[in-house]
Design an enzyme around this catalytic site. Sequence first.
Site, PDB file in Angstrom:
ATOM      1  N   SER A  93       0.871  -1.183   0.082  1.00  0.00           N
ATOM      2  CA  SER A  93      -0.008  -0.053  -0.113  1.00  0.00           C
ATOM      3  C   SER A  93       0.952   1.191   0.067  1.00  0.00           C
ATOM      4  O   SER A  93       1.919   1.201   0.616  1.00  0.00           O
ATOM      5  CB  SER A  93      -1.038   0.083   1.307  1.00  0.00           C
ATOM      6  OG  SER A  93      -1.530   1.048   1.606  1.00  0.00           O
ATOM      7  N   TYR A 116      -1.337   0.053  10.494  1.00  0.00           N
ATOM      8  CA  TYR A 116      -1.309  -0.494   9.208  1.00  0.00           C
ATOM      9  C   TYR A 116      -0.237  -0.324   8.123  1.00  0.00           C
ATOM     10  O   TYR A 116       0.148  -0.983   7.584  1.00  0.00           O
ATOM     11  CB  TYR A 116      -2.724  -0.007   8.745  1.00  0.00           C
ATOM     12  CG  TYR A 116      -2.984  -0.255   7.097  1.00  0.00           C
ATOM     13  CD1 TYR A 116      -3.510  -1.757   6.976  1.00  0.00           C
ATOM     14  CD2 TYR A 116      -2.914   0.526   6.088  1.00  0.00           C
ATOM     15  CE1 TYR A 116      -3.625  -1.702   5.452  1.00  0.00           C
ATOM     16  CE2 TYR A 116      -3.088   0.583   4.699  1.00  0.00           C
ATOM     17  CZ  TYR A 116      -3.391  -0.829   4.321  1.00  0.00           C
ATOM     18  OH  TYR A 116      -3.598  -1.091   3.263  1.00  0.00           O
TER      19      TYR A 116
END
Length: 267
Positions: free
Chosen positions: A151, A162
């Site tokens: 990501s 995350y």
Amino acid sequence: MTVHANRFAGKAVVVTGAAQGIGRAVAERIAAEGGEVVLADRAELVHDVAGALREAGGKAHSVPVHSVTADLETYDGALAATDGALAAAGRIDVVVNNVGGTIWAKPYEHYTPEEIEKEVRRSLFPTLWMCRAALPHLIAQRSGTIVNVSSVATRGVNRVPYAASKGGVRAITTALALEAAPHGVRVVATAPGGTEAPPRAVQRGPLPATEQEKAWYQQIVDQTVESSLLKRYGTLDEQAAAICFLASDEASYITGTVLPVAGGDLG
């Protein structure tokens, strides 16, 4: 969706997190391009998705579609998914590690230790475990491709755990590529940016409830759009197209590379 006919003919492809979102879009494209696809997810919904795909793309293109349920946050779950794929398809040529996603959206000082650990288990360990479970089979046949999904949120607000997890996915990709290359195995990744998708059938975590939580989430949306040179979110088809290119033989001279798919945001 632009279909490249028979691009995956003769290939057995495992797609994790395939019950919805990017994973489902990838599985649909693989089947449409002639690949035998195994959808893996811990949600029972994956069997319904496989059934629909079997009736649509799989049936139309005369390729088998399978599904397995497994909790990929554990090594036993990754082994179960890998063994299930081998039992169904007989071999594994490509693994697309797509499981992951932000559970909470807030500044780091508001995360509890338990929440931090859950974020890492959700967005790092499924890739780590699936690489470990599948790699011996790819090495044994001296061919294969692993496509990880990282990501560009590695440089983003309100989701440090995350971001750390997806940074780990990048590191897995670049380090494992060095070890796997002598065995004829490629390891690559995409780094998606913000992606438009239908409402999730299975939520990752609690939806923003308070005004403060909604404001923190909106900061993520605003920063994601601003960081993109194209000033928009991407589509599921745009993400699946990049993943399937890297998974295919068209990318046979690409390994150890992380491809941002985020409208110019490099993460």
